[in-house]
Design a protein around this motif. Structure first.
Motif, PDB file in Angstrom:
ATOM      1  N   PRO A  97      10.958  10.682 -16.911  1.00  0.00           N
ATOM      2  CA  PRO A  97      11.332   9.270 -16.988  1.00  0.00           C
ATOM      3  C   PRO A  97      12.785   8.947 -16.600  1.00  0.00           C
ATOM      4  O   PRO A  97      13.016   8.032 -15.808  1.00  0.00           O
ATOM      5  CB  PRO A  97      11.044   8.911 -18.447  1.00  0.00           C
ATOM      6  CG  PRO A  97       9.941   9.839 -18.834  1.00  0.00           C
ATOM      7  CD  PRO A  97      10.242  11.120 -18.115  1.00  0.00           C
ATOM      8  N   ILE A  98      13.739   9.674 -17.129  1.00  0.00           N
ATOM      9  CA  ILE A  98      15.144   9.378 -16.826  1.00  0.00           C
ATOM     10  C   ILE A  98      15.447   9.695 -15.356  1.00  0.00           C
ATOM     11  O   ILE A  98      16.138   8.925 -14.672  1.00  0.00           O
ATOM     12  CB  ILE A  98      16.104  10.132 -17.774  1.00  0.00           C
ATOM     13  CG1 ILE A  98      15.822   9.756 -19.244  1.00  0.00           C
ATOM     14  CG2 ILE A  98      17.556   9.874 -17.410  1.00  0.00           C
ATOM     15  CD1 ILE A  98      15.964   8.276 -19.580  1.00  0.00           C
ATOM     16  N   ALA A  99      14.899  10.790 -14.848  1.00  0.00           N
ATOM     17  CA  ALA A  99      15.072  11.128 -13.429  1.00  0.00           C
ATOM     18  C   ALA A  99      14.459  10.032 -12.557  1.00  0.00           C
ATOM     19  O   ALA A  99      15.025   9.668 -11.517  1.00  0.00           O
ATOM     20  CB  ALA A  99      14.441  12.480 -13.119  1.00  0.00           C
ATOM     21  N   PHE A 100      13.316   9.498 -12.988  1.00  0.00           N
ATOM     22  CA  PHE A 100      12.684   8.408 -12.245  1.00  0.00           C
ATOM     23  C   PHE A 100      13.640   7.232 -12.096  1.00  0.00           C
ATOM     24  O   PHE A 100      13.769   6.665 -11.003  1.00  0.00           O
ATOM     25  CB  PHE A 100      11.390   7.943 -12.927  1.00  0.00           C
ATOM     26  CG  PHE A 100      11.049   6.519 -12.600  1.00  0.00           C
ATOM     27  CD1 PHE A 100      10.574   6.192 -11.331  1.00  0.00           C
ATOM     28  CD2 PHE A 100      11.244   5.502 -13.518  1.00  0.00           C
ATOM     29  CE1 PHE A 100      10.289   4.867 -11.000  1.00  0.00           C
ATOM     30  CE2 PHE A 100      10.967   4.188 -13.200  1.00  0.00           C
ATOM     31  CZ  PHE A 100      10.483   3.865 -11.938  1.00  0.00           C
ATOM     32  N   MET A 101      14.295   6.836 -13.179  1.00  0.00           N
ATOM     33  CA  MET A 101      15.199   5.681 -13.093  1.00  0.00           C
ATOM     34  C   MET A 101      16.308   5.927 -12.081  1.00  0.00           C
ATOM     35  O   MET A 101      16.676   5.029 -11.318  1.00  0.00           O
ATOM     36  CB  MET A 101      15.802   5.323 -14.465  1.00  0.00           C
ATOM     37  CG  MET A 101      14.919   4.419 -15.271  1.00  0.00           C
ATOM     38  SD  MET A 101      15.759   3.509 -16.600  1.00  0.00           S
ATOM     39  CE  MET A 101      16.623   4.761 -17.466  1.00  0.00           C
ATOM     40  N   HIS A 102      16.839   7.120 -12.051  1.00  0.00           N
ATOM     41  CA  HIS A 102      17.904   7.445 -11.085  1.00  0.00           C
ATOM     42  C   HIS A 102      17.373   7.398  -9.650  1.00  0.00           C
ATOM     43  O   HIS A 102      18.030   6.854  -8.757  1.00  0.00           O
ATOM     44  CB  HIS A 102      18.524   8.810 -11.400  1.00  0.00           C
ATOM     45  CG  HIS A 102      19.356   8.817 -12.637  1.00  0.00           C
ATOM     46  ND1 HIS A 102      20.630   8.306 -12.680  1.00  0.00           N
ATOM     47  CD2 HIS A 102      19.083   9.256 -13.894  1.00  0.00           C
ATOM     48  CE1 HIS A 102      21.121   8.436 -13.897  1.00  0.00           C
ATOM     49  NE2 HIS A 102      20.200   9.010 -14.659  1.00  0.00           N
ATOM     50  N   VAL A 103      16.193   7.956  -9.445  1.00  0.00           N
ATOM     51  CA  VAL A 103      15.577   7.937  -8.109  1.00  0.00           C
ATOM     52  C   VAL A 103      15.263   6.500  -7.710  1.00  0.00           C
ATOM     53  O   VAL A 103      15.537   6.072  -6.586  1.00  0.00           O
ATOM     54  CB  VAL A 103      14.310   8.822  -8.079  1.00  0.00           C
ATOM     55  CG1 VAL A 103      13.500   8.582  -6.819  1.00  0.00           C
ATOM     56  CG2 VAL A 103      14.691  10.288  -8.220  1.00  0.00           C
ATOM     57  N   PHE A 104      14.707   5.736  -8.633  1.00  0.00           N
ATOM     58  CA  PHE A 104      14.358   4.343  -8.360  1.00  0.00           C
ATOM     59  C   PHE A 104      15.596   3.543  -7.958  1.00  0.00           C
ATOM     60  O   PHE A 104      15.559   2.778  -6.988  1.00  0.00           O
ATOM     61  CB  PHE A 104      13.693   3.696  -9.585  1.00  0.00           C
ATOM     62  CG  PHE A 104      13.201   2.303  -9.327  1.00  0.00           C
ATOM     63  CD1 PHE A 104      11.911   2.098  -8.860  1.00  0.00           C
ATOM     64  CD2 PHE A 104      14.018   1.199  -9.537  1.00  0.00           C
ATOM     65  CE1 PHE A 104      11.447   0.814  -8.609  1.00  0.00           C
ATOM     66  CE2 PHE A 104      13.559  -0.084  -9.288  1.00  0.00           C
ATOM     67  CZ  PHE A 104      12.267  -0.272  -8.821  1.00  0.00           C
TER      68      PHE A 104
ATOM     69  N   LEU B 203       0.835  -1.202   0.000  1.00  0.00           N
ATOM     70  CA  LEU B 203       0.000   0.000   0.000  1.00  0.00           C
ATOM     71  C   LEU B 203       0.873   1.257   0.000  1.00  0.00           C
ATOM     72  O   LEU B 203       0.655   2.178  -0.801  1.00  0.00           O
ATOM     73  CB  LEU B 203      -0.933  -0.001   1.209  1.00  0.00           C
ATOM     74  CG  LEU B 203      -1.922   1.155   1.295  1.00  0.00           C
ATOM     75  CD1 LEU B 203      -2.883   1.142   0.111  1.00  0.00           C
ATOM     76  CD2 LEU B 203      -2.707   1.070   2.602  1.00  0.00           C
ATOM     77  N   ALA B 204       1.882   1.277   0.861  1.00  0.00           N
ATOM     78  CA  ALA B 204       2.785   2.433   0.916  1.00  0.00           C
ATOM     79  C   ALA B 204       3.543   2.592  -0.393  1.00  0.00           C
ATOM     80  O   ALA B 204       3.746   3.707  -0.878  1.00  0.00           O
ATOM     81  CB  ALA B 204       3.757   2.279   2.085  1.00  0.00           C
ATOM     82  N   MET B 205       3.947   1.468  -0.981  1.00  0.00           N
ATOM     83  CA  MET B 205       4.688   1.522  -2.239  1.00  0.00           C
ATOM     84  C   MET B 205       3.820   2.112  -3.355  1.00  0.00           C
ATOM     85  O   MET B 205       4.276   2.951  -4.128  1.00  0.00           O
ATOM     86  CB  MET B 205       5.157   0.108  -2.617  1.00  0.00           C
ATOM     87  CG  MET B 205       6.258   0.069  -3.635  1.00  0.00           C
ATOM     88  SD  MET B 205       6.754  -1.634  -4.036  1.00  0.00           S
ATOM     89  CE  MET B 205       7.246  -2.261  -2.456  1.00  0.00           C
ATOM     90  N   GLY B 206       2.567   1.694  -3.421  1.00  0.00           N
ATOM     91  CA  GLY B 206       1.687   2.181  -4.477  1.00  0.00           C
ATOM     92  C   GLY B 206       1.241   3.619  -4.275  1.00  0.00           C
ATOM     93  O   GLY B 206       1.283   4.432  -5.207  1.00  0.00           O
ATOM     94  N   LEU B 207       0.810   3.927  -3.060  1.00  0.00           N
ATOM     95  CA  LEU B 207       0.296   5.278  -2.804  1.00  0.00           C
ATOM     96  C   LEU B 207       1.397   6.291  -2.535  1.00  0.00           C
ATOM     97  O   LEU B 207       1.190   7.485  -2.733  1.00  0.00           O
ATOM     98  CB  LEU B 207      -0.677   5.260  -1.617  1.00  0.00           C
ATOM     99  CG  LEU B 207      -1.985   4.533  -1.846  1.00  0.00           C
ATOM    100  CD1 LEU B 207      -2.840   4.547  -0.583  1.00  0.00           C
ATOM    101  CD2 LEU B 207      -2.753   5.117  -3.023  1.00  0.00           C
ATOM    102  N   GLY B 208       2.529   5.837  -2.055  1.00  0.00           N
ATOM    103  CA  GLY B 208       3.648   6.741  -1.773  1.00  0.00           C
ATOM    104  C   GLY B 208       4.612   6.819  -2.944  1.00  0.00           C
ATOM    105  O   GLY B 208       4.614   7.786  -3.709  1.00  0.00           O
ATOM    106  N   PHE B 209       5.387   5.777  -3.084  1.00  0.00           N
ATOM    107  CA  PHE B 209       6.391   5.761  -4.151  1.00  0.00           C
ATOM    108  C   PHE B 209       5.745   5.885  -5.529  1.00  0.00           C
ATOM    109  O   PHE B 209       6.185   6.681  -6.354  1.00  0.00           O
ATOM    110  CB  PHE B 209       7.213   4.460  -4.101  1.00  0.00           C
ATOM    111  CG  PHE B 209       8.195   4.394  -2.981  1.00  0.00           C
ATOM    112  CD1 PHE B 209       9.331   5.185  -2.970  1.00  0.00           C
ATOM    113  CD2 PHE B 209       7.999   3.508  -1.926  1.00  0.00           C
ATOM    114  CE1 PHE B 209      10.246   5.112  -1.943  1.00  0.00           C
ATOM    115  CE2 PHE B 209       8.907   3.425  -0.886  1.00  0.00           C
ATOM    116  CZ  PHE B 209      10.038   4.227  -0.894  1.00  0.00           C
ATOM    117  N   GLY B 210       4.718   5.080  -5.784  1.00  0.00           N
ATOM    118  CA  GLY B 210       4.109   5.053  -7.119  1.00  0.00           C
ATOM    119  C   GLY B 210       3.629   6.418  -7.583  1.00  0.00           C
ATOM    120  O   GLY B 210       3.905   6.850  -8.706  1.00  0.00           O
TER     121      GLY B 210
END
Length: 156
Positions: free
Chosen positions: A36-43, A21-28
């Motif tokens: 998109p490219i910034a997302f990969m670095h953050v991920f 739930l935290a992963m979907g509502l928070g991180f997601g």
């Protein structure tokens, strides 16, 4: 064993549910706000922080549900309940293993283009909610199974 394993199952399944739930509502939701490219670095930076608790909850949840399904082979109603629990956990494990882990590794390795990332992240989130629903179902039935086992143990 009659009491501790159901407790482990309920604890880890509910723990996994909370993490998902935290992963979907928070991180997601946060990830969708990033380029998109910034997302990969953050991920790549965040992955080590959510993989460990996820594994520490999903694996014992899966194993305990399988063991309890097998353990109550002579108790038809209890076994049926743990079949539902086990099915939900197997579904979550299969989705995680077949889609999330390979895509996560690709995100960490920064191997996707911006267009691929957008599509993969959308699919990732969709399958994440399917996985959440499977674990939610497992949690509901695990609580029912816990109650059923306690009733049987009290009769002994």
């Amino acid at each position: 064993m009659k009491k501790i394993l159901p407790e482990i199952a309920v604890f880890t399944i509910c723990g996994a549910l909370g993490i998902l739930l935290a992963m979907g509502l928070g991180f997601g939701i946060f990830w969708k706000t990033l380029e998109p490219i910034a997302f990969m670095h953050v991920f790549a930076a965040e992955f080590p922080y959510f993989i460990l608790p996820t594994v520490l909850m999903l694996q014992p949840a899966l194993i305990s549900s399988i063991v309890l399904f097998i353990r109550f082979k002579n108790e038809k109603e209890i076994r049926k309940t743990w079949l539902y629990v086990m099915s939900g956990m197997i579904a979550a494990f299969v989705i995680t293993s077949a889609y999330h882990l390979p895509v996560n590794i690709g995100f960490i390795q920064l191997k996707y283009t911006a267009e691929e990332i957008t599509t993969l992240l959308n699919i990732w989130l969709l399958l994440h909610w399917v996985r959440f629903a499977a674990v939610f179902m497992a949690a509901v039935f695990a609580l029912k199974g816990f109650k059923q086992i306690n009733q049987v143990v009290q009769k002994i």
